[in-house]
Enzyme design. Structure first.
Site, PDB file in Angstrom:
ATOM      1  N   GLU A 206       4.275  25.954   3.957  1.00  0.00           N
ATOM      2  CA  GLU A 206       4.148  25.727   2.262  1.00  0.00           C
ATOM      3  C   GLU A 206       2.811  26.276   1.697  1.00  0.00           C
ATOM      4  OE1 GLU A 206       5.305  23.279   4.410  1.00  0.00           O
ATOM      5  OE2 GLU A 206       6.973  22.161   3.686  1.00  0.00           O
TER       6      GLU A 206
ATOM      7  N   CYS B 192       1.953  -3.192 -16.448  1.00  0.00           N
ATOM      8  CA  CYS B 192       3.034  -2.527 -17.121  1.00  0.00           C
ATOM      9  C   CYS B 192       4.329  -3.267 -16.586  1.00  0.00           C
ATOM     10  CB  CYS B 192       2.949  -1.001 -16.368  1.00  0.00           C
ATOM     11  SG  CYS B 192       4.048   0.180 -17.234  1.00  0.00           S
TER      12      CYS B 192
ATOM     13  N   LEU C  48      -7.611  13.681   6.146  1.00  0.00           N
ATOM     14  CA  LEU C  48      -9.097  13.598   6.371  1.00  0.00           C
ATOM     15  C   LEU C  48     -10.125  13.217   5.189  1.00  0.00           C
ATOM     16  CD1 LEU C  48      -9.247  16.702   8.832  1.00  0.00           C
ATOM     17  CD2 LEU C  48      -8.911  14.272   9.522  1.00  0.00           C
TER      18      LEU C  48
ATOM     19  N   MET D 174       3.308  -6.766 -16.570  1.00  0.00           N
ATOM     20  CA  MET D 174       3.313  -7.289 -17.816  1.00  0.00           C
ATOM     21  C   MET D 174       4.668  -7.733 -18.259  1.00  0.00           C
ATOM     22  SD  MET D 174       3.975  -5.836 -21.097  1.00  0.00           S
ATOM     23  CE  MET D 174       3.637  -6.021 -22.847  1.00  0.00           C
ATOM     24  N   GLN D 175       5.753  -6.748 -18.170  1.00  0.00           N
ATOM     25  CA  GLN D 175       7.021  -6.975 -18.411  1.00  0.00           C
ATOM     26  C   GLN D 175       7.476  -8.267 -17.718  1.00  0.00           C
ATOM     27  OE1 GLN D 175       8.873  -3.148 -17.871  1.00  0.00           O
ATOM     28  NE2 GLN D 175       7.790  -2.082 -19.311  1.00  0.00           N
TER      29      GLN D 175
ATOM     30  N   HIS E 130      -1.946   1.189 -18.414  1.00  0.00           N
ATOM     31  CA  HIS E 130      -2.505   1.134 -16.830  1.00  0.00           C
ATOM     32  C   HIS E 130      -3.996   1.563 -17.031  1.00  0.00           C
ATOM     33  CE1 HIS E 130       1.237   1.756 -14.464  1.00  0.00           C
ATOM     34  NE2 HIS E 130       1.626   2.192 -15.556  1.00  0.00           N
TER      35      HIS E 130
ATOM     36  N   ASP F 180       0.326  25.025   7.663  1.00  0.00           N
ATOM     37  CA  ASP F 180       1.951  24.619   7.139  1.00  0.00           C
ATOM     38  C   ASP F 180       2.369  25.942   6.297  1.00  0.00           C
ATOM     39  OD1 ASP F 180       1.029  22.146   7.547  1.00  0.00           O
ATOM     40  OD2 ASP F 180       0.444  21.649   5.516  1.00  0.00           O
TER      41      ASP F 180
ATOM     42  N   LYS G  55     -12.535  21.865  19.900  1.00  0.00           N
ATOM     43  CA  LYS G  55     -11.440  22.963  19.948  1.00  0.00           C
ATOM     44  C   LYS G  55     -10.429  23.034  18.688  1.00  0.00           C
ATOM     45  CE  LYS G  55     -10.802  25.433  23.479  1.00  0.00           C
ATOM     46  NZ  LYS G  55     -11.571  26.541  23.743  1.00  0.00           N
TER      47      LYS G  55
ATOM     48  N   GLU H 107      -6.256   0.677 -14.997  1.00  0.00           N
ATOM     49  CA  GLU H 107      -6.460   1.100 -13.483  1.00  0.00           C
ATOM     50  C   GLU H 107      -7.085   2.810 -13.726  1.00  0.00           C
ATOM     51  OE1 GLU H 107      -3.467   0.388 -14.147  1.00  0.00           O
ATOM     52  OE2 GLU H 107      -2.153   1.268 -12.806  1.00  0.00           O
TER      53      GLU H 107
HETATM   54  N1  GLN Z   1       9.747   0.424 -15.180  1.00  0.00           N
HETATM   55  C1  GLN Z   1       8.838  -0.106 -16.266  1.00  0.00           C
HETATM   56  C2  GLN Z   1       9.217   0.855 -17.446  1.00  0.00           C
HETATM   57  O1  GLN Z   1       9.508   2.027 -17.176  1.00  0.00           O
HETATM   58  C3  GLN Z   1       7.450  -0.190 -15.981  1.00  0.00           C
HETATM   59  C4  GLN Z   1       6.758   1.104 -15.453  1.00  0.00           C
HETATM   60  C5  GLN Z   1       5.398   0.809 -14.720  1.00  0.00           C
HETATM   61  O2  GLN Z   1       5.115  -0.086 -14.355  1.00  0.00           O
HETATM   62  N2  GLN Z   1       4.410   1.868 -14.574  1.00  0.00           N
HETATM   63  O3  GLN Z   1       8.986   0.674 -18.650  1.00  0.00           O
END
Ligand code: GLN
Length: 583
Positions: free
Chosen positions: A203, A433, A68, A436-437, A559, A201, A242, A561
């Site tokens: 938990e 990440c 929600l 990029m690789q 990252h 729940d 309700k 972001e």
């Molecule tokens: N799998 C890759 C690593 O461990 C990239 C990880 C990711 O994208 N967060 O280096």
């Protein structure tokens, strides 16, 4: 009459004790009337014998259904109190047994958000940071697993001195300790605590019991905001209260009287309906707030403020309300957002066909869109479906490409094809990440001529391990919380594109990975035009690659972001969207 009764309770030790007993041992059997009296008694007692620190606690619970938007409501409350000049923090308690969400599949739980101090956390912490701009830490997210782990460690150490360890009081005491921790430590005016899951729940029961106890102990220093759903029955043409009544009843049966109700609804709630809910759920009418579906989550704080949610919270906590803050920069952001109608289309190449899996990337792009006076539309392109034959057809119509993060082999060849398509066709391409690789692997295969180049994560036998396991990750067998996590510094090469984008020579960004660029290949890459323009000053780990001859081709091991917020959008996303606009 109630005042008289309260005085009675307050002055009669015997009656107070009796109510205390009922409260502790017989809650489920108490009538609503009895519970009301005991709540009243607790409030009165605490008013006169209030504890030492002054931090106020706001608990946010949810009922009727999940999803929600409790996180958005918690973040909005934080934003509104912050705008009044208060020092706030927001934390989340998740009832699942994993120690943290780091090992969870994004299909189960959406994105895993990483704090600067290296904790893998729930994605709601991303909302908290995006709304308030305040960094969260490992103390802002707890799970049942982490709480049990700590209790069990204490038990093994012998801290409990021969006691039988039980959910009540040992687990609940641990929860209470963690709930109060930031308040005691950080000098916050408000600690906002969101409880994951839905009331009812199994938990979440220990968490709710902890809140019940804390509400009792903290008295007027704690409020409970309960978020429920008011469905619209089309056939009857009516909104139905309700489920909300039942959800509040469920809370009452645990011993918690919510102070404020936030009602999620697709249709506006009339005054009559609010009055009815207030009446049935023992809350004042000003404490019934509606949360209508909004075109953007960033509208929510304004809508909450219009209905006085922050003012009501302050009043319930016996605090001065004062003037309503203007939220100027926030409003300007929203104005700009509404005016930005020209679209920019970005392909999100990843393997999870699920919005929440790439939440922070989506939000970063959308914020960057606003600041570029554009509306960014993201289109998910499943990397498992990309082949040499269809890559052009799948990616040709977009203004830019994001190659998403990820783990494991599935879909990685598609990411490599997307990276190649972006590079060869001069389409702005941003690899994050694993993204990029995959840019690095693609460049090795198609420019350096190492046809089997790969990350050893994906192909352990590759003869060109351009992405290799980090030295200190080699002997790790425990998967949880052991990656290179959190904020690390990175030096930017003078004259590089990223240095001009950031406008500085050192940055700090958050990480979550085990594999890294293999520095043995660095020279070959540089000679062929992919430059390693960001490196860790201590370890030389390559953090950023860029192809300067390309319009916009940048890959980051970190990252970005995670650190883009509404009022402080991330420079890389800003610049990426700008590049996409020039298509
Ligand atoms: N799998 C890759 C690593 O461990 C990239 C990880 C990711 O994208 N967060 O280096």
């Amino acid at each position: 009459m109630y005042t008289f009764l309260t005085a009675d309770i307050y002055f009669s030790g015997c009656l107070t004790q009796r109510i205390g007993e009922l409260w502790l041992y017989n809650i489920s059997k108490m009538s609503v009337y009895q519970r009301f009296i005991s709540n009243f008694a607790a409030e009165t007692l605490n008013k006169y014998f209030s504890p030492v620190t002054d931090t106020k606690y706001i608990f946010v619970t949810g009922g009727v259904a999940s999803s929600l938007g409790k996180g958005i409501i918690a973040a909005s409350i934080g934003k509104l109190l912050q705008a009044r000049g208060y020092n706030i923090t927001i934390q989340k308690f998740d009832p699942y047994i994993n120690i943290d969400p780091g090992t969870l599949n994004p299909y189960e739980h959406g994105e895993c958000y990483v704090t600067d101090d290296g904790q893998e956390t729930d994605l709601d912490l991303g909302h908290y940071e995006r709304f308030t701009g305040i960094k969260t830490t490992r103390y802002n997210n707890f799970t049942t697993g982490r709480i049990y782990q700590s209790v069990i460690e204490k038990e093994r150490r012998g801290d409990y001195l021969g006691k039988t360890i039980q959910v009540i009081p040992h687990i609940t005491d641990e929860i209470k300790r963690d709930m109060l921790y930031l308040g005691k430590k950080g000098g916050y005016d408000f600690v906002i605590t969101e409880i994951g899951g839905t009331v009812g729940d199994i938990e979440s029961q220990p968490f709710l019991e902890a809140i019940r106890q804390l509400k009792w102990e903290l008295g007027r220093r704690a409020v409970c905001v309960h978020l429920t759903y008011v469905p619209y029955l089309a056939a009857a043409g009516e909104l139905k209260t309700k489920p909300t009544q039942h959800s509040v009843k469920e809370l009452l049966s645990i011993g918690i009287q919510p102070d404020i109700l936030v009602l999620r609804t697709e249709h506006p709630l009339g005054l009559n309906l609010r009055r009815k809910i207030a009446n049935f759920c023992n809350v004042s009418q000003d404490a019934v707030v509606q949360s209508l579906d909004m075109p953007t989550i960033y509208e929510v704080p304004l809508r909450m403020q219009e209905q006085g949610l922050d003012a009501t919270i302050l009043r319930k906590l016996d605090m001065e309300v004062g003037e309503t803050p203007g939220l100027g920069p926030w409003r300007s952001f929203l104005d700009r957002r509404h005016k930005a109608t020209t679209e920019v289309h970005v392909a999100l190449v990843g393997k999870y066909d699920l919005q929440d899996a790439y939440k922070s990337i989506l939000e970063s792009l959308s914020q960057a869109g606003t600041y570029n006076d554009r509306k960014v539309k993201c289109h998910f392109v499943n990397s498992e479906k990309i082949t040499t034959e269809n890559v052009k057809e799948l990616l040709d119509s977009y203004d830019g490409i994001i190659v998403c993060p990820g783990f494991g082999q599935r879909g990685t060849e598609g990411k490599i094809l997307a990276a190649q398509f972006g590079r060869e066709n001069n389409v702005p391409t941003f690899g994050i990440c694993l993204g990029m690789q995959m840019m690095v692997a693609e460049f090795a295969r198609n420019v350096l001529g190492y046809s089997d180049a790969n990350s050893v994560e994906l192909d352990p036998k590759t003869t060109h391990n351009v992405i290799d396991i980090m030295e200190d990750q080699k002997d790790i067998t425990n998967m949880g919380g052991t990656m290179r996590l959190g904020g690390y510094e990175c030096g930017l090469r003078e004259g590089s594109k990223v240095a001009s984008i950031y406008g500085t020579s050192t940055i700090r960004e958050r990480h979550r990975h085990r594999y890294e660029f293999n520095n043995d290949y660095k020279e070959a890459y540089e000679a062929a035009g992919m430059l390693c323009v960001g490196t860790n000053p201590d370890t030389d780990l390559v953090e950023i690659v860029e192809v300067p001859s390309h319009r916009w081709y940048i890959g980051t091991q970190f990252h970005p972001e995670y650190s883009s917020t509404v009022l402080k959008p991330h420079p890389l996303f800003l610049d990426f969207v700008k590049a996409c606009m020039k298509a």
